[in-house]
Design an enzyme around this catalytic site. Structure first.
Site, PDB file in Angstrom:
ATOM      1  CG  ASN A 205      -1.726   1.263   1.357  1.00 17.51           C
ATOM      2  OD1 ASN A 205      -2.663   1.448   0.590  1.00 17.51           O
ATOM      3  ND2 ASN A 205      -1.376   2.152   2.291  1.00 17.51           N
ATOM      4  CD  GLU A 206      -1.682   5.848   0.252  1.00 19.09           C
ATOM      5  OE1 GLU A 206      -1.200   6.314   1.307  1.00 19.09           O
ATOM      6  OE2 GLU A 206      -2.769   6.239  -0.225  1.00 19.09           O
ATOM      7  CD  GLU A 325      -6.336   4.040   0.355  1.00 15.32           C
ATOM      8  OE1 GLU A 325      -6.309   5.190   0.829  1.00 15.32           O
ATOM      9  OE2 GLU A 325      -5.533   3.148   0.664  1.00 15.32           O
TER      10      GLU A 325
HETATM   11  O1  AHR Z   1      -7.896   5.491   3.802  1.00 17.32           O
HETATM   12  C1  AHR Z   1      -7.101   6.103   4.766  1.00 17.32           C
HETATM   13  C2  AHR Z   1      -5.625   6.029   4.416  1.00 17.32           C
HETATM   14  O2  AHR Z   1      -5.377   6.821   3.291  1.00 17.32           O
HETATM   15  C3  AHR Z   1      -5.093   4.683   4.026  1.00 17.32           C
HETATM   16  O3  AHR Z   1      -4.694   3.931   5.118  1.00 17.32           O
HETATM   17  C4  AHR Z   1      -3.900   5.029   3.202  1.00 17.32           C
HETATM   18  O4  AHR Z   1      -3.621   4.071   2.227  1.00 17.32           O
HETATM   19  C5  AHR Z   1      -4.225   6.373   2.615  1.00 17.32           C
HETATM   20  O5  AHR Z   1      -3.212   7.286   2.799  1.00 17.32           O
END
Ligand code: AHR
Length: 532
Positions: A205-206, A325
């Site tokens: 993730n990210e 997201e």
């Molecule tokens: O959705 C909230 C956060 O936003 C998530 O954990 C992250 O992936 C993003 O920065």
């Protein structure tokens, strides 16, 4: 001085154009100015089949999403596993087809093994992403159970922050291998005889974000994602993989990141991710509602990068997009700074959404539909309590936020084929955008049910929009209903009292294949047409 004169002339031309697009209408004896937009829709002009997974959402071990959100043992409406049945019903109402889990930033420090086996033996851990304490009462198996109850498939993320290839391949084996191996037999010993058969997996993730546990350069991430992906597919070749794109399009490494990551992972992955959140921080409504144009540009750019890598590699494979997201997120920023560190399930990221947020969410859904040929997965982040359409009170009711409605309408009525509507709309300029169409619209055709749905947002702050739509290829169709979400107060919320709710008294009619609809100022519209 010269520049100043030029700007003024442009402004005058712009205002004149807008006025020309306004005509005088008269209804019920009154005379008023009407802004007109036109649309041509033909059943053979197709963008593509809509993958229902674009109506996905997200549950992270964050704040009260899991604990007090989907799971609250002792709640009057709990089921036999402690899940809240009122929340299950609301998720079912949204018809959420896929839920990403368990993070988000959380996953980059998560040991999935902590969340399986007897609950009494599971460790409490510090969650460094959100500075809270994770009790691990809910883990992989319980979440899969919950997802079945709501009718969604799980989109599972693996930890490529603090961990890597080994933990990832073991989790795939634990979840998807039938039996006869260490990890699959462990799952069976935990009471889950049948494999979970989780189809889509996120490779971390990210990973470009400095806030991420185990942040990596594009080269570092590209290599580990390729190796993890390769090995995960060795365990189960039927799975699909999402590589991390940039955390948002404003990251300094955006575009180079995607190109480098895909260069490494192209043969192993199926999707590249996109994330974006917007907020009306300056209280500038015109500019805020224009943000869907930024989302559109972001999608176009990522498609271009993915196709550049495809060309470079002379590949026949096309990488699709997972917008896993997206949402509005800004209301809770200040409150989150006051949270006591290391508490269990504190009220983090509890944005209370306004009517204007619902309009932008509607426009973002329209943007996703317009790219149905390439965006195959999208997750409204998130689903319960944390920047969510559903909120819960401990021991009390669950309620629908303003953004619940556009999301539900799109998910329920936005299935089928996205059509390429030819739209002509008057436009405006805002602080960060030029030529923002007042009308945002997407059209969906569900052939088997002989139904067409038009989703439309009118962004004009004072004028209703007269929509003239040529739909002559849909012979014999009539208006089934015209749902409208509108409110006089842009800051109205549903906290404490349901104020932002749709009505079904929209004004539209079709005559010989020509639809006329009145779109109220600042409104979200769902115009449903059918033969029955
Ligand atoms: O959705 C909230 C956060 O936003 C998530 O954990 C992250 O992936 C993003 O920065």
């Amino acid at each position: 001085m010269y520049v100043q004169v030029n700007i003024n002339i442009n402004k005058i031309i712009y205002l004149l154009t807008e006025r020309l697009e306004m005509g005088i209408s008269s209804r019920k004896g009154e005379s008023f100015m009407t802004l007109t937009a036109t649309m041509v829709v033909d059943k053979s002009f197709k963008i593509g089949e809509i993958d229902k997974r674009i109506y996905g959402s997200f549950i992270e071990h964050l704040g009260r999403a899991v604990y007090e959100g989907i799971y609250e043992p002792g709640h009057p409406d709990e089921d036999e596993q402690g899940f809240r049945k009122d929340v299950i019903r609301l998720v079912q109402e949204l018809q959420v087809p896929l839920v990403r889990y368990p993070g988000g930033n959380f996953v980059s420090g998560y040991n999935w093994e902590d969340g399986v086996g007897p609950v009494s033996e599971r460790p409490k851990r510090l969650d460094l992403a959100w500075r809270t304490t994770e009790t691990n009462e809910i883990g992989t198996n319980e979440f899969v159970d919950w997802a079945k109850k709501v009718g969604a498939e799980v989109n599972m993320a693996v930890n490529l922050g603090s961990r890597g290839v080994d933990a990832a391949r073991n989790l795939v084996e634990y979840c998807n291998h039938p039996s006869g191996s260490y990890w699959s037999d462990l799952r069976i010993s935990h009471g889950y005889k049948d494999p979970h058969n989780i189809k889509t997996w996120c490779l971390g993730n990210e990973m470009d974000g400095p806030w991420q546990i185990g942040q990596k350069t594009a080269e570092e991430y590209g290599r580990v994602a390729a190796e993890a992906g390769k090995v995960m597919k060795l365990v189960d070749p039927s799975i699909e993989l999402v590589a991390c794109g940039s955390s948002n399009s404003k990251m300094a490494t955006f575009a180079d990141w995607e190109a480098t990551v895909l260069d490494h992972t192209y043969d192993y992955v199926d999707y590249i991710s996109l994330h974006t959140y917007y907020g009306n921080r300056d209280d500038d409504l015109a500019n805020y509602l224009a943000q869907s144009m930024d989302m559109d540009e972001f999608i176009r750019s990522v498609i271009a990068i993915a196709d550049y890598v495809k060309a470079k590699k002379r590949s026949k494979k096309t990488i699709h997009l997972s917008f896993d997201e997206w949402n509005v997120w800004f209301h809770s920023n200040e409150a989150d700074r006051q949270i006591t560190p290391w508490s269990v399930a504190p009220p983090l990221l509890e944005d209370i959404y306004t009517f204007e947020d619902a309009l932008l969410v509607g426009s973002m859904l329209i943007t996703l539909l317009k790219h149905a040929d390439r965006v195959k997965i999208a997750c409204l982040a998130q689903l319960v309590n944390v920047i969510a359409p559903i909120m819960t009170e401990k021991g009390g009711p669950a309620w629908k936020q303003a953004i619940f409605y556009p999301y539900m309408h799109a998910s329920v009525y936005g299935r089928g084929v996205a059509l390429q509507a030819q739209i002509s709309s008057p436009k405006y300029d805002s602080k960060d955008f030029t030529d923002v169409p007042y009308l945002d619209a997407a059209v969906v055709h569900l052939e088997e049910a002989e139904e067409v749905t038009i989703f439309a947002v009118n962004k004009h702050q004072t004028e209703s929009l007269n929509l003239q739509c040529d739909m002559r290829s849909f012979e014999g169709y009539h208006v089934l209903e015209h749902i409208v979400l509108e409110h006089e107060n842009m800051k109205a919320t549903n906290q404490g009292r349901e104020q932002v709710t749709p009505h079904h008294n929209g004004d539209s009619a079709i005559d010989q294949g020509r639809l006329t609809a009145n779109l109220a100022k600042l409104s979200w519209n769902v115009i449903r047409l059918g033969k029955k």
